[in-house]
Design an enzyme around this catalytic site. Structure first.
Site, short mmCIF file in Angstrom:
data_model
loop_
_atom_site.label_atom_id
_atom_site.label_comp_id
_atom_site.label_asym_id
_atom_site.label_seq_id
_atom_site.Cartn_x
_atom_site.Cartn_y
_atom_site.Cartn_z
N GLY A 13 0.82 -1.21 0.00
CA GLY A 13 0.00 0.00 0.00
C GLY A 13 0.85 1.25 0.00
O GLY A 13 2.05 1.20 -0.26
N ASN A 14 0.23 2.38 0.26
CA ASN A 14 0.97 3.64 0.31
C ASN A 14 0.33 4.56 1.34
O ASN A 14 -0.68 4.22 1.95
CB ASN A 14 1.02 4.28 -1.08
#
Ligand code: CTP
Length: 418
Positions: free
Chosen positions: A217-218
């Site tokens: 993810g980020n």
């Protein structure tokens, strides 16, 4: 480079009208948020509102005396002075009764009398039971108020006063205040220039599953995309927001489409984009995904490197540009860049603009720790038509959102209304 106007403003005067519904207690939070945003707030409750929250609370939080009727402070003609001095009137909550009295042009208390006097923008945030909101009388009152230029927010959907839920809940205080600040700061420049336009915004960050508990993810919170959706709705657009993994509540009137990973986001965009006048790709989309996400949790097997094979995700922005016919929709990309030995943030931004072929590219310098998980942002907006880059100084994400909407609006005349 052109510089967008800074958000620094003198102390602006907000008149906060509160009418008599249970949600009146949330007016205290709205008052605090307006004051933290730098506004000087005077509260004008109706008599019924004071059944829910005492005048002392509003006086302590605002620092101003609270008056409800036109017979107090007669020598100073309070209703005229209060209405004339306000830069913005916010009514939250606006009950069915208040909407009705405002639509009829009545002046039977200080708040409604002030509404007839003021020439400032008026923002109303309704709250009531679903049956009252959907009653033909209320529907007609809201339509009339909107035709006259009052910003009447759609109520939120959710838990109502009792155990029931549905449409009629007061919109979130931070949405009401964000909308208020947009109206305040840009009241001469907040046209209804996006009425009849359909705008698609993507926000948040995709998560690419590795196994049932892990993902790639980020750090994107979605706040910038949500601010753009709010700014576009305030200017009259019909907004659809594809949100990847955010816990944010959709602004009033915005249609939310939740997604998880990049491929889900890609299929939502390709389904919705053809009917849009503009698409804003603010989401942080993972460039890679695990080749084969596992149904069972991956165990350590003592080997290095860890067993992680990646595939490249589709470039959705590039696909959009390639798929469009003519100049519609207007396409806006984002670029989170860092400067390095190959070039500055702007050099990388310019190269990305020509690689992606979009109309506008909003370039963030993320080296400065900006952009992620915070309420402020700064950016340079590059345009594919050769217009001067616009430098948007550090300020609330709603301010950058407003400049992005200005630029979309500038490009829209080239696009036929749908
Ligand atoms: N984007 C996209 N599809 C992807 C990745 C990114 O549509 N698979 C969009 C983003 O929403 C953003 C723009 O492309 O509007 C730029 O994203 P960024 O990650 O900066 O660009 P990349 O193409 O991934 O380039 P880089 O090599 O710099 O990571």
């Amino acid at each position: 480079m052109t510089s967008a106007t800074s958000e620094a403003t003198p102390m602006l005067k907000v008149l906060l009208g509160v009418s008599g519904g249970v949600a009146a207690y949330k007016a205290c939070e709205i008052l605090r948020l307006l004051r933290s945003a730098g506004a000087d707030v005077t509260v004008v409750p109706t008599r019924a509102a004071l059944q829910f929250v005492g005048a002392a609370t509003f006086e302590a939080l605002s620092g101003h005396e609270v008056v409800t009727d036109v017979f107090t402070d007669v020598p100073n003609v309070a209703h005229v002075a209060t209405g004339q001095l306000a830069d913005l009137v916010v009514i939250a909550p606006a009950t069915a009764d208040l909407l009705s009295r405002a639509a009829a042009g009545r002046a039977d208390d200080l708040l409604t009398a002030t509404l007839l006097v003021t020439r400032a923008p008026v923002l109303m945030a309704p709250a009531m039971h679903t049956e009252m909101w959907t009653h033909p009388a209320t529907v007609a009152n809201v339509r009339l108020l909107r035709e006259r230029g009052t910003f009447v927010l759609d109520p939120a959907v959710g838990r109502l006063t009792g155990a029931d839920s549905g449409v009629g809940r007061l919109p979130e205080p931070d949405h009401i205040v964000a909308m208020a600040m947009l109206l305040l700061r840009r009241r001469d420049a907040l046209p209804r220039d996006l009425v009849g336009r359909r705008i698609l915004v993507t926000a948040g960050g995709t998560r690419e599953p590795l196994d049932p508990v892990r993902y790639l993810g980020n750090r994107s919170s979605g706040k910038q995309g949500f601010a753009i959706a709010l700014a576009a709705v305030a200017r009259g657009a019909q907004v659809t927001l594809i949100a990847a993994n955010t816990s944010l509540v959709a602004p009033p009137g915005v249609q939310l489409v939740p997604v998880g990973d990049a491929r889900e986001l890609a299929s939502a965009v390709s389904e919705l984009a053809p009917a849009m006048d503009a698409v804003v790709m603010a989401a942080a989309i993972a460039d890679f995904r695990p080749k084969s996400p596992l149904a069972a949790k991956i165990k350590k097997n003592g080997t290095d490197p860890a067993p992680l094979e990646l595939l490249t995700n589709p470039d959705i922005l590039l696909g959009l540009v390639r798929a469009r016919r003519g100049s519609s929709p207007v396409i806006v990309g984002f670029a989170a860049e860092t400067g390095d030995e190959h070039g500055s943030v702007l050099d990388h931004g310019r190269a990305k603009l020509s690689r992606k072929g979009c109309d506008l590219l909003v370039v963030n310098d993320v080296q400065a720790g900006r952009g992620f998980e915070v309420d402020e942002n700064a950016a340079v907006i590059l345009a594919g038509d050769g217009a001067d880059p616009i430098d948007v100084p550090l300020g609330p994400k709603t301010a950058l959102a407003a400049v992005i909407c200005d630029q979309i609006s500038r490009l829209l005349p080239n696009v036929n209304a749908r």
